[in-house]
Design a protein around this motif. Structure first.
Motif, mmCIF file in Angstrom:
data_model
loop_
_atom_site.group_PDB
_atom_site.id
_atom_site.type_symbol
_atom_site.label_atom_id
_atom_site.label_comp_id
_atom_site.label_asym_id
_atom_site.label_seq_id
_atom_site.Cartn_x
_atom_site.Cartn_y
_atom_site.Cartn_z
ATOM 1 N N LEU A 15 31.436 -14.838 24.280
ATOM 2 C CA LEU A 15 30.788 -15.129 23.012
ATOM 3 C C LEU A 15 29.293 -15.350 23.211
ATOM 4 O O LEU A 15 28.861 -15.836 24.248
ATOM 5 C CB LEU A 15 31.407 -16.377 22.382
ATOM 6 N N ILE A 16 28.521 -15.007 22.202
ATOM 7 C CA ILE A 16 27.068 -15.172 22.248
ATOM 8 C C ILE A 16 26.709 -16.359 21.357
ATOM 9 O O ILE A 16 27.021 -16.368 20.164
ATOM 10 C CB ILE A 16 26.350 -13.906 21.747
ATOM 11 N N ALA A 17 26.048 -17.347 21.948
ATOM 12 C CA ALA A 17 25.627 -18.531 21.195
ATOM 13 C C ALA A 17 24.134 -18.409 20.873
ATOM 14 O O ALA A 17 23.293 -18.510 21.754
ATOM 15 C CB ALA A 17 25.891 -19.791 22.000
ATOM 16 N N ALA A 41 22.005 -8.562 15.075
ATOM 17 C CA ALA A 41 23.290 -7.941 15.386
ATOM 18 C C ALA A 41 24.417 -8.964 15.381
ATOM 19 O O ALA A 41 25.504 -8.701 14.862
ATOM 20 C CB ALA A 41 23.220 -7.242 16.734
ATOM 21 N N VAL A 42 24.162 -10.143 15.941
ATOM 22 C CA VAL A 42 25.189 -11.190 15.964
ATOM 23 C C VAL A 42 25.513 -11.642 14.544
ATOM 24 O O VAL A 42 26.683 -11.842 14.213
ATOM 25 C CB VAL A 42 24.747 -12.386 16.851
ATOM 26 N N LYS A 43 24.511 -11.759 13.710
ATOM 27 C CA LYS A 43 24.759 -12.161 12.330
ATOM 28 C C LYS A 43 25.534 -11.086 11.570
ATOM 29 O O LYS A 43 26.350 -11.383 10.708
ATOM 30 C CB LYS A 43 23.440 -12.474 11.625
ATOM 31 N N LYS A 44 25.288 -9.841 11.895
ATOM 32 C CA LYS A 44 25.961 -8.734 11.210
ATOM 33 C C LYS A 44 27.388 -8.524 11.723
ATOM 34 O O LYS A 44 28.313 -8.353 10.940
ATOM 35 C CB LYS A 44 25.153 -7.446 11.409
ATOM 36 N N ILE A 45 27.571 -8.547 13.056
ATOM 37 C CA ILE A 45 28.838 -8.175 13.672
ATOM 38 C C ILE A 45 29.703 -9.379 14.024
ATOM 39 O O ILE A 45 30.905 -9.329 13.914
ATOM 40 C CB ILE A 45 28.584 -7.321 14.933
ATOM 41 N N GLY A 46 29.068 -10.440 14.475
ATOM 42 C CA GLY A 46 29.813 -11.611 14.928
ATOM 43 C C GLY A 46 29.371 -12.003 16.326
ATOM 44 O O GLY A 46 28.513 -11.357 16.923
ATOM 45 N N HIS A 47 29.986 -13.031 16.883
ATOM 46 C CA HIS A 47 29.543 -13.579 18.163
ATOM 47 C C HIS A 47 30.169 -12.902 19.382
ATOM 48 O O HIS A 47 29.828 -13.228 20.507
ATOM 49 C CB HIS A 47 29.834 -15.084 18.206
ATOM 50 N N SER A 48 31.067 -11.981 19.197
ATOM 51 C CA SER A 48 31.727 -11.303 20.307
ATOM 52 C C SER A 48 30.739 -10.411 21.063
ATOM 53 O O SER A 48 30.116 -9.513 20.487
ATOM 54 C CB SER A 48 32.878 -10.441 19.799
ATOM 55 N N ALA A 49 30.610 -10.652 22.362
ATOM 56 C CA ALA A 49 29.676 -9.875 23.185
ATOM 57 C C ALA A 49 30.089 -8.405 23.239
ATOM 58 O O ALA A 49 29.238 -7.517 23.221
ATOM 59 C CB ALA A 49 29.595 -10.455 24.588
ATOM 60 N N LYS A 50 31.397 -8.151 23.283
ATOM 61 C CA LYS A 50 31.879 -6.764 23.343
ATOM 62 C C LYS A 50 31.515 -6.003 22.070
ATOM 63 O O LYS A 50 31.078 -4.856 22.123
ATOM 64 C CB LYS A 50 33.392 -6.729 23.550
#
Length: 135
Positions: A15-17, A41-50
């Motif tokens: 996960l990306i914090a 990108a995290v705000k658009k897609i979510g916290h998953s690094a993959k």
């Protein structure tokens, strides 16, 4: 919250914090993007690094694909022929000569145009010389 300081297992590593500056720096460097692009990108897609990594790969692929001329697609041939103001046959010849990069094809046509102008100017000069000799 995407990050827990107490949990340091595999689930936490995936996960990306965004609240942790060191994580933003790490993931930005890993994905070779700016922190602002990572945050978007995290705000658009979510916290998953993959998922974020897949998003960036797709974006890079799309950007590279736009600059490529696909001769096998008729709509691409029409588009690039119209853009460069050449016939489809000339476009195909140029792609065969320099490759599928639109920048290389554009440079190829620019060089051809320059050569044609020089030939035309030389021909004009030759005609003037012949007229002077006849007079």
């Amino acid at each position: 919250m995407a990050d827990s300081k107490k949990k340091r297992g595999a689930a936490d590593r995936a996960l990306i914090a965004l609240s942790e500056s060191y994580e933003v720096a790490y993931w930005s460097k890993k994905f070779k993007v700016t922190p602002a692009k990572l945050k978007a990108a995290v705000k658009k897609i979510g916290h998953s690094a993959k998922k974020v990594e897949a998003h960036f790969k797709e974006q890079r692929h799309k950007a590279a694909d736009r600059a490529r001329i696909a001769i096998s697609e008729p709509y691409e041939v029409r588009y690039w022929s119209k853009k460069f103001k050449v016939t489809p046959a000339r476009l195909k010849t140029a792609v065969a000569a320099v490759g599928h990069s639109s920048k290389k094809v554009e440079a190829y046509f620019a060089a051809k145009k320059k050569t044609a102008k020089k030939k035309k100017a030389a021909k004009k000069t030759a005609k003037k010389t012949v007229k002077r000799r006849k007079s």
